[in-house]
Design an enzyme around this catalytic site. Structure first.
Site, PDB file in Angstrom:
ATOM      1  N   HIS A 102       3.682   6.565  -6.819  1.00  0.00           N
ATOM      2  CA  HIS A 102       2.860   7.641  -7.389  1.00  0.00           C
ATOM      3  C   HIS A 102       3.578   8.993  -7.212  1.00  0.00           C
ATOM      4  O   HIS A 102       3.697   9.790  -8.146  1.00  0.00           O
ATOM      5  CB  HIS A 102       1.508   7.627  -6.671  1.00  0.00           C
ATOM      6  CG  HIS A 102       0.437   8.487  -7.278  1.00  0.00           C
ATOM      7  ND1 HIS A 102      -0.769   8.683  -6.674  1.00  0.00           N
ATOM      8  CD2 HIS A 102       0.386   9.213  -8.420  1.00  0.00           C
ATOM      9  CE1 HIS A 102      -1.509   9.485  -7.432  1.00  0.00           C
ATOM     10  NE2 HIS A 102      -0.830   9.818  -8.485  1.00  0.00           N
ATOM     11  N   HIS A 134       1.679   4.477  -2.850  1.00  0.00           N
ATOM     12  CA  HIS A 134       1.733   5.935  -2.691  1.00  0.00           C
ATOM     13  C   HIS A 134       3.107   6.471  -3.098  1.00  0.00           C
ATOM     14  O   HIS A 134       3.224   7.477  -3.785  1.00  0.00           O
ATOM     15  CB  HIS A 134       1.502   6.323  -1.222  1.00  0.00           C
ATOM     16  CG  HIS A 134       0.092   6.177  -0.759  1.00  0.00           C
ATOM     17  ND1 HIS A 134      -0.979   6.701  -1.447  1.00  0.00           N
ATOM     18  CD2 HIS A 134      -0.441   5.581   0.338  1.00  0.00           C
ATOM     19  CE1 HIS A 134      -2.103   6.431  -0.788  1.00  0.00           C
ATOM     20  NE2 HIS A 134      -1.805   5.741   0.295  1.00  0.00           N
ATOM     21  N   HIS A 137       0.830  -1.211   0.000  1.00  0.00           N
ATOM     22  CA  HIS A 137       0.000   0.000   0.000  1.00  0.00           C
ATOM     23  C   HIS A 137       0.867   1.265   0.000  1.00  0.00           C
ATOM     24  O   HIS A 137       0.729   2.133  -0.858  1.00  0.00           O
ATOM     25  CB  HIS A 137      -0.910  -0.037   1.242  1.00  0.00           C
ATOM     26  CG  HIS A 137      -1.852   1.120   1.357  1.00  0.00           C
ATOM     27  ND1 HIS A 137      -3.186   1.011   1.060  1.00  0.00           N
ATOM     28  CD2 HIS A 137      -1.657   2.414   1.734  1.00  0.00           C
ATOM     29  CE1 HIS A 137      -3.768   2.188   1.251  1.00  0.00           C
ATOM     30  NE2 HIS A 137      -2.865   3.053   1.664  1.00  0.00           N
ATOM     31  N   GLU A 138       1.785   1.333   0.958  1.00  0.00           N
ATOM     32  CA  GLU A 138       2.601   2.545   1.078  1.00  0.00           C
ATOM     33  C   GLU A 138       3.535   2.718  -0.119  1.00  0.00           C
ATOM     34  O   GLU A 138       3.805   3.836  -0.547  1.00  0.00           O
ATOM     35  CB  GLU A 138       3.387   2.553   2.396  1.00  0.00           C
ATOM     36  CG  GLU A 138       2.510   2.541   3.661  1.00  0.00           C
ATOM     37  CD  GLU A 138       1.454   3.647   3.708  1.00  0.00           C
ATOM     38  OE1 GLU A 138       1.613   4.678   3.031  1.00  0.00           O
ATOM     39  OE2 GLU A 138       0.450   3.463   4.423  1.00  0.00           O
TER      40      GLU A 138
HETATM   41 ZN    ZN Z   1      -3.218   5.168   1.783  1.00  0.00          ZN
END
Ligand code: ZN
Length: 604
Positions: free
Chosen positions: A403, A400, A396-397
């Site tokens: 991105h 980010h 998940h991290e």
């Molecule tokens: Zn998040």
């Protein structure tokens, strides 16, 4: 996969942790002295801001000069904050970095005050003048979208003296939200219950989820009653706070000539109202998978009905399955290979070259995040303890982080961020790819069930629950706007109706659960929660397209990751192949939940 347990015992000090498990903040500043030099640069720049005042409308060149100056200052300010906050998070007991953090925040406040004239000044320039500037000034066209974001607020900007009055009201207007957070974070107490082992335990918000995961139903119910009955005790006060918040929004919406509060909330990021309506409508048309998950829960737990205190107890056997760090890295790397060689290569760099702070140490801040400012690679904070959940957090991290990294590499500073509406797409897409990969490659039955339930719970929590809240919020604001008082009864009856409708006949509602409206901090940030549902659905749609090898899907997605905030969110997602005004992404997410439930049934 191994059955080695997570580390136990006293936490090590930061010095004891191998540097290969720590992030490299030296990539921001090689020393605190270097940081001080930049701090002084910003001090000087603050002094230069006033010189621009009253000149932005003079020419395109002058406007461009200002925008470049603002970019330069933002980059340094961001870097200063990034360094101080990361250093502080390494050890929150370190007063030196606490001091640096305070200085950054106070400097930032001074910068904001010194630049408060900028937006009003740009708004006072006629739109066609700005358009002429953009057309005739080399270098200014890059800022066209940025300027449009400001200029489109002209319609809802009042005269200078009216604006001044509105600004004067802001502090008082923050009252309801401040009162709620004081009440909810500081004052409310939930008392004690008897824990699993017979000992007395204080119910706190931090412990509540853990208590809801207890396999002892009596503990779950006691904790539930302790928490909700307290909110019930304060119900009139709480409805007055919430009502105050809604009335504040109504005041600003009316003052600024929006038709209603929701229009105002969605206007800033230019999100069509159809997107919001679509979330609520499509979720309502697709409640069957949610209700099926409640029925399955009832069967697995052997209950007559699922009560509110049965909603969070894990259904998969918690077999001791642990993932050492190296294995987590390898698993995430393998799962993301489907994103192509360039992404894989960059992800590998991120996973191994100083972006991540892996393990807990004495004083380190809790939780996990990805933090980033323009001009340097992202930093990911973990508190890795070898669990499956931690592996998902890593994926998940890193979503980010990638991105942010691609945005930095491809966008000018002015578009170097991204909106909330887009943010969770990149992180959730990675989680989705990880689930699919692990389901395919790990055949252990217990692990498969854990994975399936993890994902089912994610969809329930992120799409269904948030859609329910979004529908509630809509009802609450509409009622107030029609002149109906937001009484305890009105709010509680709506909550009861929504839970019965969403969760279906296998759910046994409890009167206290109707108090849910009283404890949601996000209701003090109006029309925000629907973005959880859109974010996850968009990610599901994108991941599906990529895994199915749909033509162009991967390239579109990689372009999305490189786009930052260079367009309005809805357009960025459109370019990524997802139309959030259509019902497809949410319907597809519901269909996926149904499919995951099929897979659970097959394994049982
Ligand atoms: Zn998040």
């Amino acid at each position: 996969m191994t059955s080695r347990p997570a580390q136990t015992g006293a936490l090590p000090t930061r010095e004891k942790i191998d540097s290969k498990f720590k992030w490299t903040l030296e990539n921001l500043y090689s020393s605190d002295r270097e940081w001080e030099e930049d701090y002084n640069v910003v001090e000087r720049m603050i002094g230069e801001i006033a010189g621009f005042r009253g000149t932005l409308g003079n020419s395109g060149e002058q406007m461009l000069r200002w925008l470049h100056f603002a970019d330069d200052m933002n980059i340094i300010t961001g870097r200063l904050g990034n360094y101080a906050f990361r250093r502080y998070d390494e050890n929150t007991a370190n007063t030196h970095y606490q001091g640096m953090m305070d200085r950054v925040m106070s400097q930032h406040a001074r910068t904001s005050a010194a630049t408060s004239w900028v937006v009003p000044e740009i708004l006072s320039i006629p739109r066609d003048t700005v358009e002429t500037f953009i057309r005739d000034t080399e270098g200014l066209e890059v800022y066209a979208h940025h300027l449009d974001e400001i200029i489109r607020m002209q319609e809802h900007t009042l005269t200078p003296s009216e604006e001044e009055l509105l600004a004067l009201s802001l502090e008082a207007m923050a009252g309801p939200s401040n009162v709620f957070s004081m009440f909810n974070d500081a004052d409310i107490r939930f008392g004690t219950i008897t824990g699993e082992d017979g000992g007395e335990i204080e119910v706190t918000k931090g412990r509540y989820i853990q208590l809801q995961e207890s396999h002892d139903r009596r503990v779950r119910e006691d904790a539930y009653r302790a928490l909700y009955s307290q909110y019930g005790t304060w119900k009139n006060t709480l409805s007055a706070m919430l009502s105050g918040q809604v009335k504040k929004e109504m005041f600003f919406a009316r003052a600024r000539k929006y038709s209603d509060t929701r229009t105002m909330a969605l206007y800033e990021d230019n999100i069509p109202e159809a997107v919001y309506d679509n979330v609520v409508r499509t979720v309502n048309e697709n409640l069957a998978p949610l209700q099926r998950s409640v029925r399955l829960r009832k069967e697995i737990l052997g209950l007559d009905a699922v009560r509110p205190w049965d909603l969070y107890v894990p259904l998969a056997s918690e077999a001791n399955i642990y993932f050492p760090w190296e294995e987590a890295v390898e698993t995430v790397r393998e799962a993301m290979q489907v994103l192509g060689p360039a992404y894989s290569r960059d992800l590998s760099i991120g996973l191994t070259e100083g972006w991540i702070d892996v393990y807990e140490n004495q004083g380190k801040t809790s939780g996990a995040y990805s933090a980033w400012t323009y001009g340097a690679h992202p930093f990911v904070l973990m508190n890795y303890t070898n669990t499956l959940k931690d592996v998902f957090t890593l994926a998940h991290e890193m979503g980010h982080a990638m991105h942010s990294y691609y945005t930095w590499k491809n966008q000018p500073p002015v578009y170097g961020g991204y909106t909330i509406f887009c943010a969770e797409v990149a992180s959730t897409c990675n989680e989705m790819l990880l689930v699919e990969h692990m389901l395919k490659t790990r055949k252990d039955r217990d692990l498969q069930l854990q994975l399936l339930f993890h994902f089912i719970d994610t969809i329930r929590g992120t799409v269904y629950n948030q859609a329910l809240f979004a529908e509630f919020e809509q009802f609450m604001h509409r009622s107030a706007e029609r002149g109906t008082p937001l009484t305890v009864d009105l709010l509680s009856e709506k909550m009861t109706e929504l839970y019965a409708r969403y969760l279906g006949s296998d759910f046994g509602m409890d009167p206290l659960y109707a108090m849910n409206w009283a404890r949601i901090p996000h209701f003090y940030r109006s029309f925000y929660v629907f973005q959880y549902a859109t974010g996850l659905s968009a990610a599901v749609a994108i991941a599906r397209n990529i895994l199915d090898g749909k033509e162009g899907a991967l390239e579109q997605y990689l372009n999305f990751l490189k786009s930052g905030s260079s367009k309005y969110s809805i357009d960025l997602l459109g370019d990524a192949g997802v139309d959030m005004t259509s019902s497809d992404p949410i319907a597809a997410t519901a269909a996926l939940m149904d499919e995951l439930l099929d897979r659970v049934e097959d394994l049982r």
